[in-house]
Write a protein that holds these residues in place. Structure first.
Motif, PDB file in Angstrom:
ATOM      1  N   GLY A 144       0.774  -1.221   0.000  1.00 49.55           N
ATOM      2  CA  GLY A 144       0.000   0.000   0.000  1.00 49.55           C
ATOM      3  C   GLY A 144       0.807   1.273   0.000  1.00 49.55           C
ATOM      4  N   ARG A 145       2.124   1.171   0.169  1.00 48.49           N
ATOM      5  CA  ARG A 145       3.038   2.299   0.175  1.00 48.49           C
ATOM      6  C   ARG A 145       2.534   3.425   1.086  1.00 48.49           C
ATOM      7  N   PRO A 146       2.500   3.201   2.404  1.00 50.14           N
ATOM      8  CA  PRO A 146       1.894   4.159   3.338  1.00 50.14           C
ATOM      9  C   PRO A 146       2.424   5.587   3.229  1.00 50.14           C
ATOM     10  N   SER A 147       3.701   5.763   2.919  1.00 52.92           N
ATOM     11  CA  SER A 147       4.262   7.106   2.864  1.00 52.92           C
ATOM     12  C   SER A 147       3.752   7.911   1.671  1.00 52.92           C
ATOM     13  N   ASP A 148       3.276   7.212   0.642  1.00 56.15           N
ATOM     14  CA  ASP A 148       2.713   7.843  -0.560  1.00 56.15           C
ATOM     15  C   ASP A 148       1.675   6.861  -1.104  1.00 56.15           C
ATOM     16  N   PRO A 149       0.520   6.776  -0.438  1.00 53.48           N
ATOM     17  CA  PRO A 149      -0.415   5.665  -0.646  1.00 53.48           C
ATOM     18  C   PRO A 149      -0.833   5.437  -2.097  1.00 53.48           C
ATOM     19  N   VAL A 150      -0.909   4.161  -2.431  1.00 52.54           N
ATOM     20  CA  VAL A 150      -1.452   3.726  -3.711  1.00 52.54           C
ATOM     21  C   VAL A 150      -2.512   2.678  -3.402  1.00 52.54           C
ATOM     22  N   SER A 151      -3.614   2.702  -4.125  1.00 50.18           N
ATOM     23  CA  SER A 151      -4.694   1.746  -3.890  1.00 50.18           C
ATOM     24  C   SER A 151      -4.687   0.666  -4.956  1.00 50.18           C
ATOM     25  N   LEU A 152      -5.245  -0.468  -4.620  1.00 50.03           N
ATOM     26  CA  LEU A 152      -5.371  -1.547  -5.590  1.00 50.03           C
ATOM     27  C   LEU A 152      -6.504  -1.239  -6.570  1.00 50.03           C
ATOM     28  N   PRO A 153      -6.440  -1.812  -7.775  1.00 49.85           N
ATOM     29  CA  PRO A 153      -7.507  -1.593  -8.749  1.00 49.85           C
ATOM     30  C   PRO A 153      -8.852  -2.101  -8.228  1.00 49.85           C
ATOM     31  N   THR A 154      -9.922  -1.519  -8.732  1.00 47.00           N
ATOM     32  CA  THR A 154     -11.277  -1.862  -8.301  1.00 47.00           C
ATOM     33  C   THR A 154     -11.963  -2.771  -9.320  1.00 47.00           C
ATOM     34  N   ARG A 155     -13.121  -3.273  -8.937  1.00 47.57           N
ATOM     35  CA  ARG A 155     -13.923  -4.063  -9.874  1.00 47.57           C
ATOM     36  C   ARG A 155     -14.299  -3.236 -11.094  1.00 47.57           C
ATOM     37  N   GLN A 156     -14.537  -1.955 -10.875  1.00 50.25           N
ATOM     38  CA  GLN A 156     -14.889  -1.069 -11.989  1.00 50.25           C
ATOM     39  C   GLN A 156     -13.718  -0.916 -12.965  1.00 50.25           C
ATOM     40  N   ASP A 157     -12.508  -0.852 -12.433  1.00 50.15           N
ATOM     41  CA  ASP A 157     -11.322  -0.774 -13.295  1.00 50.15           C
ATOM     42  C   ASP A 157     -11.210  -2.009 -14.183  1.00 50.15           C
ATOM     43  N   VAL A 158     -11.439  -3.153 -13.582  1.00 49.85           N
ATOM     44  CA  VAL A 158     -11.361  -4.408 -14.335  1.00 49.85           C
ATOM     45  C   VAL A 158     -12.499  -4.502 -15.344  1.00 49.85           C
ATOM     46  N   ALA A 159     -13.701  -4.121 -14.916  1.00 51.62           N
ATOM     47  CA  ALA A 159     -14.864  -4.189 -15.803  1.00 51.62           C
ATOM     48  C   ALA A 159     -14.677  -3.317 -17.039  1.00 51.62           C
ATOM     49  N   LYS A 160     -14.040  -2.173 -16.854  1.00 53.67           N
ATOM     50  CA  LYS A 160     -13.795  -1.280 -17.989  1.00 53.67           C
ATOM     51  C   LYS A 160     -12.894  -1.947 -19.019  1.00 53.67           C
ATOM     52  N   ALA A 161     -11.865  -2.620 -18.548  1.00 50.83           N
ATOM     53  CA  ALA A 161     -10.961  -3.322 -19.464  1.00 50.83           C
ATOM     54  C   ALA A 161     -11.656  -4.503 -20.133  1.00 50.83           C
ATOM     55  N   LEU A 162     -12.411  -5.252 -19.348  1.00 54.11           N
ATOM     56  CA  LEU A 162     -13.095  -6.429 -19.889  1.00 54.11           C
ATOM     57  C   LEU A 162     -14.149  -6.067 -20.928  1.00 54.11           C
ATOM     58  N   SER A 163     -14.666  -4.852 -20.868  1.00 56.05           N
ATOM     59  CA  SER A 163     -15.739  -4.457 -21.783  1.00 56.05           C
ATOM     60  C   SER A 163     -15.225  -4.105 -23.177  1.00 56.05           C
ATOM     61  N   ASP A 164     -13.914  -3.932 -23.321  1.00 55.78           N
ATOM     62  CA  ASP A 164     -13.342  -3.570 -24.622  1.00 55.78           C
ATOM     63  C   ASP A 164     -13.271  -4.814 -25.504  1.00 55.78           C
ATOM     64  N   PRO A 165     -13.980  -4.840 -26.629  1.00 59.13           N
ATOM     65  CA  PRO A 165     -13.977  -6.039 -27.485  1.00 59.13           C
ATOM     66  C   PRO A 165     -12.713  -6.211 -28.316  1.00 59.13           C
ATOM     67  N   LEU A 166     -11.883  -5.169 -28.354  1.00 58.74           N
ATOM     68  CA  LEU A 166     -10.629  -5.242 -29.104  1.00 58.74           C
ATOM     69  C   LEU A 166      -9.538  -5.808 -28.213  1.00 58.74           C
ATOM     70  N   TYR A 167      -8.766  -6.774 -28.725  1.00 57.45           N
ATOM     71  CA  TYR A 167      -7.701  -7.370 -27.917  1.00 57.45           C
ATOM     72  C   TYR A 167      -6.510  -6.432 -27.772  1.00 57.45           C
ATOM     73  N   ASP A 168      -5.989  -5.929 -28.878  1.00 55.81           N
ATOM     74  CA  ASP A 168      -4.814  -5.050 -28.854  1.00 55.81           C
ATOM     75  C   ASP A 168      -4.783  -4.277 -30.162  1.00 55.81           C
ATOM     76  N   ALA A 169      -3.877  -3.316 -30.263  1.00 58.13           N
ATOM     77  CA  ALA A 169      -3.812  -2.482 -31.455  1.00 58.13           C
ATOM     78  C   ALA A 169      -2.406  -1.927 -31.628  1.00 58.13           C
ATOM     79  N   GLY A 170      -2.113  -1.438 -32.842  1.00 61.96           N
ATOM     80  CA  GLY A 170      -0.854  -0.774 -33.083  1.00 61.96           C
ATOM     81  C   GLY A 170      -0.756   0.485 -32.257  1.00 61.96           C
ATOM     82  N   PRO A 171       0.456   0.841 -31.864  1.00 60.35           N
ATOM     83  CA  PRO A 171       1.763   0.295 -32.272  1.00 60.35           C
ATOM     84  C   PRO A 171       2.226  -0.909 -31.459  1.00 60.35           C
ATOM     85  N   TRP A 172       1.310  -1.636 -30.824  1.00 55.06           N
ATOM     86  CA  TRP A 172       1.624  -2.904 -30.175  1.00 55.06           C
ATOM     87  C   TRP A 172       2.665  -2.782 -29.064  1.00 55.06           C
TER      88      TRP A 172
END
Length: 286
Positions: A144-172
């Motif tokens: 969690g890096r207490p001195s400069d906190p960072v949070s773990l990704p959320t379900r919404q973050d994952v859902a956004k990625a999963l919703s993209d029907p494109l696998y990858d794109a240039g410039p790869w």
């Protein structure tokens, strides 16, 4: 066929057997071979040579094979063991069960990040860091890096990625703004803004998980088992989509010879992404 379980569903006995198998791989020297292999194949956009494992479309199939090879080594020690997955959208605290004394141990101490609890603590004499970038012979974390906190990704973050029907794109590479692969792998412009999903988890754990030899922390395998599960979920959600690029890039493309298309063998195993699209005959996820 065997099952990969959510780490939170492991019994006390299953945790003990997994830890014992990890320690045996370490004693034999085999574990460090996997760490070295990962470090060797971590090639960034700016470096020369083929890029099979990171900042590239083959991020998912490469790590699937890497995990399979590691799991085979574990199961050679104990056939009842498999790699569990860590769903960090749910188990998102340093107090989560995977960081307990009886499993992976907790965060590192102030100052040097040295892990002091659990079977992988340096003081127990079973987990010397040998294959590494930089100094230090002990496992380090800064959850969690207490001195400069960072949070773990959320379900919404994952859902956004999963919703993209494109696998990858240039410039790869790390700068791609479209497609499931980089939205999960998590690079920003130029590979510098490591703020999304997979990369954010490495930052949250800290310590040795920040470098190319990140498998020095056993949590690496649980994290990448979840990556593999998310790829599986994306495939099921988009059955009409698939791995890209499908064909070898032309000589005029700056990524020619560096990026692996669907049927190009990836080092070091000489296996293609196409051969790794389906894991159903080997393992399943609970």
């Amino acid at each position: 066929m065997y099952t990969r379980k959510n780490q939170r569903d492991l019994t006390r006995t299953e945790k003990k057997r997994l830890v014992s198998a990890l320690l045996e791989l370490k004693r034999s020297g085999r574990y460090d071979e996997f760490v070295t292999l990962h470090g060797r194949h971590y090639v960034t956009d700016d470096e020369e040579g083929p890029r099979a494992s990171h900042m590239t479309p083959s991020f998912f199939p490469w790590h699937r094979r890497f995990l399979l090879e590691f799991e085979r080594a574990l199961r050679a020690v104990d056939p009842g063991v498999s790699v569990p997955y860590w769903d960090w959208t749910t188990d998102n605290s340093p107090a989560s069960s995977l960081w307990a004394e009886d499993f992976l141990g907790g965060t590192g101490r102030a100052g040097d990040g040295k892990v002091m609890t659990g079977a992988f603590a340096h003081a127990n004499g079973n987990w010397n860091i040998r294959a590494r970038v930089g100094d230090g012979s002990f496992l380090t974390r800064n959850l969690g890096r207490p001195s400069d906190p960072v949070s773990l990704p959320t379900r919404q973050d994952v859902a956004k990625a999963l919703s993209d029907p494109l696998y990858d794109a240039g410039p790869w590479n790390s700068t791609v703004t479209r497609g499931f692969r980089n939205k999960i792998e998590g690079w920003g412009s130029g590979g510098t803004a490591t703020t999304y999903n997979h990369n954010r988890v490495h930052r949250w754990v800290g310590g040795v998980m920040l470098g190319a030899t990140s498998p020095n922390d056993p949590v690496f395998w649980l994290h990448h088992a979840f990556m593999d599960l998310l790829w599986d979920r994306w495939q099921r959600a988009h059955p009409d989509s698939g791995y890209l690029p499908r064909r070898k890039l032309p000589a005029s493309d700056p990524q020619h010879g560096r990026v692996f298309s669907l049927h190009e063998p990836m080092p070091p195993w000489d296996v293609t992404p196409a051969q790794l699209l389906d894991h159903g005959r080997v393992y399943r996820y609970a």
